[in-house]
Scaffold this active site. Structure first.
Site, PDB file in Angstrom:
ATOM      1  N   ARG B 191       0.864  -1.178   0.000  1.00  0.00           N
ATOM      2  CA  ARG B 191       0.000   0.000   0.000  1.00  0.00           C
ATOM      3  C   ARG B 191       0.905   1.234   0.000  1.00  0.00           C
ATOM      4  O   ARG B 191       2.102   1.136   0.268  1.00  0.00           O
ATOM      5  CB  ARG B 191      -0.867   0.013   1.266  1.00  0.00           C
ATOM      6  CG  ARG B 191      -1.892  -1.113   1.302  1.00  0.00           C
ATOM      7  CD  ARG B 191      -2.798  -0.925   2.505  1.00  0.00           C
ATOM      8  NE  ARG B 191      -3.660  -2.070   2.713  1.00  0.00           N
ATOM      9  CZ  ARG B 191      -4.799  -2.295   2.046  1.00  0.00           C
ATOM     10  NH1 ARG B 191      -5.220  -1.436   1.133  1.00  0.00           N
ATOM     11  NH2 ARG B 191      -5.522  -3.363   2.298  1.00  0.00           N
ATOM     12  N   ALA B 192       0.320   2.381  -0.263  1.00  0.00           N
ATOM     13  CA  ALA B 192       1.096   3.616  -0.278  1.00  0.00           C
ATOM     14  C   ALA B 192       1.653   3.894   1.107  1.00  0.00           C
ATOM     15  O   ALA B 192       0.959   3.711   2.101  1.00  0.00           O
ATOM     16  CB  ALA B 192       0.214   4.770  -0.718  1.00  0.00           C
ATOM     17  N   SER B 195       3.270   7.784  -1.002  1.00  0.00           N
ATOM     18  CA  SER B 195       2.734   8.156  -2.317  1.00  0.00           C
ATOM     19  C   SER B 195       1.203   8.197  -2.279  1.00  0.00           C
ATOM     20  O   SER B 195       0.590   7.959  -1.249  1.00  0.00           O
ATOM     21  CB  SER B 195       3.213   7.160  -3.369  1.00  0.00           C
ATOM     22  OG  SER B 195       2.593   5.907  -3.177  1.00  0.00           O
ATOM     23  N   THR B 199       0.040  -0.305  -5.480  1.00  0.00           N
ATOM     24  CA  THR B 199      -0.728  -1.210  -6.331  1.00  0.00           C
ATOM     25  C   THR B 199      -1.865  -1.865  -5.535  1.00  0.00           C
ATOM     26  O   THR B 199      -2.966  -2.056  -6.053  1.00  0.00           O
ATOM     27  CB  THR B 199       0.203  -2.277  -6.936  1.00  0.00           C
ATOM     28  OG1 THR B 199       1.089  -1.620  -7.849  1.00  0.00           O
ATOM     29  CG2 THR B 199      -0.575  -3.337  -7.706  1.00  0.00           C
ATOM     30  N   ASP B 252      16.751   5.659   2.276  1.00  0.00           N
ATOM     31  CA  ASP B 252      16.478   4.359   1.663  1.00  0.00           C
ATOM     32  C   ASP B 252      17.811   3.834   1.130  1.00  0.00           C
ATOM     33  O   ASP B 252      18.034   3.764  -0.072  1.00  0.00           O
ATOM     34  CB  ASP B 252      15.463   4.576   0.526  1.00  0.00           C
ATOM     35  CG  ASP B 252      14.791   3.269   0.106  1.00  0.00           C
ATOM     36  OD1 ASP B 252      15.110   2.223   0.680  1.00  0.00           O
ATOM     37  OD2 ASP B 252      13.954   3.320  -0.812  1.00  0.00           O
ATOM     38  N   SER B 260      15.835  -5.677   1.095  1.00  0.00           N
ATOM     39  CA  SER B 260      14.395  -5.630   1.345  1.00  0.00           C
ATOM     40  C   SER B 260      13.628  -6.233   0.176  1.00  0.00           C
ATOM     41  O   SER B 260      12.759  -7.081   0.359  1.00  0.00           O
ATOM     42  CB  SER B 260      13.939  -4.178   1.546  1.00  0.00           C
ATOM     43  OG  SER B 260      14.462  -3.666   2.748  1.00  0.00           O
ATOM     44  N   LYS B 284      13.620   8.470  -7.026  1.00  0.00           N
ATOM     45  CA  LYS B 284      14.489   8.060  -5.926  1.00  0.00           C
ATOM     46  C   LYS B 284      15.943   7.998  -6.353  1.00  0.00           C
ATOM     47  O   LYS B 284      16.840   8.279  -5.570  1.00  0.00           O
ATOM     48  CB  LYS B 284      14.060   6.673  -5.416  1.00  0.00           C
ATOM     49  CG  LYS B 284      12.826   6.724  -4.527  1.00  0.00           C
ATOM     50  CD  LYS B 284      12.593   5.380  -3.863  1.00  0.00           C
ATOM     51  CE  LYS B 284      11.317   5.415  -3.043  1.00  0.00           C
ATOM     52  NZ  LYS B 284      10.988   4.075  -2.525  1.00  0.00           N
TER      53      LYS B 284
END
Lengths: 492, 492
Positions: B191-192, B195, B199, B252, B260, B284
């Site tokens: 999930r967001a 953002s 999806t 990140d 990850s 990113k």
């Protein structure tokens, strides 16, 4: 969204609010995210925890740390604190500007940074260091927040040890020596965080240590010095929060250490400071070269802040004094005033006091002041001013009745006494919470012992804690005895 | 100390217990310190919060996160987690051994690390990086914890985008194309977090996304693919916790990103993975060189884990597709199957699917599968298998009724569409929580516009959120229009 307020009796470290899950979903916040609260008294930022039943929808549960807040409160998602980009910049090893450090200190003070961010801040400073300029700016910003003490005297002395050495209760001997020479020395000290006792814990065996700034001023006015707990006055609230992030990580990065120490001294109104930097195996600073660098940085940052800083690089490879633990250290202090204390403690206090006299330009001799009884008289005056019994004697201070003795298992020389183990044994025995718990060394570094000689005695107030401490004494070699000719320690 | 247990209805992120202040003082623990709980079902570690009244002395308040615990519980101070020394080592820029990374992953999984320590961990990895060896070991350790899916097929395809691009809902087009060619593709999505839609949020407009591993297996067995939410299955519980520490810091770090992504793919049983690496202004990854390095690392770590990893470096400087927000993106997807979707979305899905076909060695053509209607049939079969309406059409998907239109204030070319601003406008309008909120672009990058042309329409479900989004459209230039001859933008 607007909320009514319900006080919730939880004392969390960070300001926390409880939201009903339904409200949190509407706001789009998750557990541990931050919200901004707008209310009649202004704006606050708080961490969110969720509940189904403790508060109803439309009600905001306000925990104690936030103080009194009147409803209605408008709650919205808090923006990312401005200083997070400065933390990222430091992680990228880029020097921070004055205004960025200022923002960072403000955000820490206002508790806008979550623990994840505080952890990142101390990590960034540890990994990439702070330049002298950054350290100076950080010190200024930290000193400017919280309370300040002003003194009418042009000279105000102070003393600090960067710690890590067991025992080492120099301060309660040095402060009366300095005060007796007519130099004001309003000393605030900490309680133990990871050690067996802080100066505040030790002094609390003899008198109160919890005073307001006004009371401190009166005591110092009256007897020339004080030995109080710094935590009761809000001299560097930011430092307390930074230390709580460093402690679980066991890191103490140099620039931050300097800023922490000197910002507190600046806020306390000190003009001349002597800093004890113990180094050696088991101490915080491992090598003489590191100790010298640290000392040089302390002095240079001090100069920028218009403070005279003198550093004493001292032997930190083992404990100083015989006793470890609040009451056992207090006994060493009273013994020292009576001329019967451990030699290393006496000599260290005299050397540091003389360094301070030289720094402030006072023609005084610490050994004379100590031997003449003037220091003891001042110490007892401080005890009385801090609501203690000025006639207290060593025999009034009875160590924990449950004892365990550790003896030398071979003949040889005491080649090392391990600060970390000694502290940990004393802590397991109950120190600093149980003031009479701790341990007493039977011998000093370099002493010759034969098999069966007493190395140290553990004291505890309860048999359970004694058993815990005893277990550790069996696992670690807190006092190392080696025979000069011994090559093979054991054969298995 | 032994305690009775009282369940407390607080859903904190970390396992938390409430202690009466008197008990905490006896134990010597402070707020936010960790305690170890020994009980009939084993041992847990929890964070302490303090209370005067919510629990009585002798009672331990157990919050929901800890699950059901029967009293009596023996509470003691938790030892420092073993992996804290590994975190310090990484802060010192020393390579970590396999066993140290294993311990770290275990401690994160068992929630033994406090937020300060998690913040230090992600900071250390950000500041000092992870070597390829470290990244490989970390990926293995992360994949080994949590649930695993095994598949009977020798080839299981997967797809991942490292994110950062608004819209970009390629996955729901790619998965049916691949499945229609007979290649199994059990896709879990997120999930967001920051953002306007993940999806999983977009698919939830069309069907359920919350399934167990057994259900996922049945769906994929049945229709060849799925489009479910990864958070419902416990494929990489450690990753979720690490991401929650990275998010507030907006970092990140590369090694962590690779571990990850690939640990989740490994746990999902994937053998062939295509990774979308968008780069460019506002994405990113900022430069082509960085994108290539990241791609090369992805492939090499994949090799060590016996996964075929293909990377597609894509244009990430602006949104992909017309719609941004769950429902508006779902419309783009249905339009694409109908041959009427945005060209960039269609082409990107086809290119990535073809790359996957090439990687698994299947002789298939994505454009043919899409144009023949076979992909759409599979998509609708997936919707039905996931309990949605397979006959849903674009006209069933009505965007938020409150709208605000933004027009070009000059003639020129659209030279940039800013991902960050586009996402933020859609989020302020209510996305992803309000599925019909978001925005729809009126023009694409490179389009010529005249003054007054529609640049985009904001949709919201409520007038308040529309007003919030509108305010942001007035402050930022989300769609940049420049006239080739224009030198002076404004004169003040």
């Amino acid at each position: 969204m607007e909320f009514d307020v319900e006080p919730i009796d939880i004392g969390s470290r960070a300001p926390t609010v409880l939201l009903n899950e339904a409200d949190a979903a509407d706001l789009g916040v998750h557990a541990v995210e931050r919200v901004q609260l707008r209310h009649a008294n202004g704006t606050s930022v708080a961490i969110v925890e969720l509940t189904d039943k403790l508060v109803s929808p439309g009600v905001l549960g306000v925990t104690r740390r936030l103080g009194h807040i009147e409803g209605p409160v408008a709650v919205s998602i808090a923006p990312q604190p401005a200083s997070v980009s400065a933390i990222r910049k430091k992680l990228d090893d880029i020097e921070l500007e004055h205004h960025e450090l200022h923002q960072l200190v403000r955000d820490i003070y206002e508790e806008r940074l979550a623990d994840v961010e505080l952890g990142a801040y101390v990590s960034a400073v540890y990994a990439n260091g702070l330049s002298l300029t950054e350290t100076t700016h950080l010190t200024e910003c930290m000193a400017a927040i919280g309370e300040q003490i002003q003194w009418p005297e042009p000279i105000v002395a102070d003393k600090h040890s960067i710690g890590g050495v067991a025992g080492n209760r120099v301060t309660p001997i040095l402060v009366p020596i300095v005060a007796a020479a007519g130099v004001k020395i309003p000393k605030t000290s900490s309680r133990a965080v990871t050690s067996a006792a802080g100066t505040a814990d030790t002094m609390e065996v003899l008198c109160d240590v919890d005073f307001s700034i006004e009371e401190i001023r009166d005591i110092v006015e009256d007897v020339g010095g004080c030995l109080v707990w710094g935590g009761a006055v809000n001299l560097s609230p930011v430092d307390d929060r930074i230390i709580r992030a460093e402690t679980p990580l066991s890191i103490d990065p140099r620039g931050q250490l300097i800023a922490s120490v000197l910002s507190k001294k600046k806020s306390a109104g000190s003009t001349h400071v002597v800093i004890d930097i113990p180094y050696g195996e088991g101490a915080k600073v491992l090598s003489l070269a590191d100790a010298r660098e640290l000392a040089s940085d302390f002095k240079r940052v001090g100069e920028h802040l218009a403070m005279h800083v003198e550093c004493a690089i001292t032997n930190g490879a083992g404990p100083v004094g015989r006793g470890v633990g609040p009451l056992l250290e207090a006994r060493d202090i009273l013994d020292t005033f009576a001329g019967e204390g451990p030699a290393d403690l006496r000599i260290k206090a005299i050397r540091l006091a003389d360094l301070l006299f030289e720094s402030v330009g006072v023609d005084a001799n610490a050994a004379h002041i100590l031997d003449s009884g003037r220091a003891e008289a001042t110490f007892r005056a401080i005890i009385e001013a801090q609501r203690g019994d000025p006639d207290i004697s060593v025999s009034d201070l009875v160590p924990g009745e449950h004892t365990h003795r550790v003896y030398a298992d071979r003949a040889g020389v005491i080649t090392h006494i391990n600060n970390v183990y000694i502290n940990e044994i004393a802590r397991r025995a109950g120190a600093p919470k149980d003031p009479a718990a701790g341990l007493r060394l039977g011998h000093r570094l370099g002493d010759n012992v034969v098999e069966g000689d007493l190395l140290f005695t553990v004291h505890a107030e309860s048999p359970d804690k004694l058993a815990d401490a005893r277990k550790l004494t069996e696992r670690v070699e807190a006092v190392r005895v080696r025979h000069p000719d011994e090559a093979l320690i054991d054969r298995v």
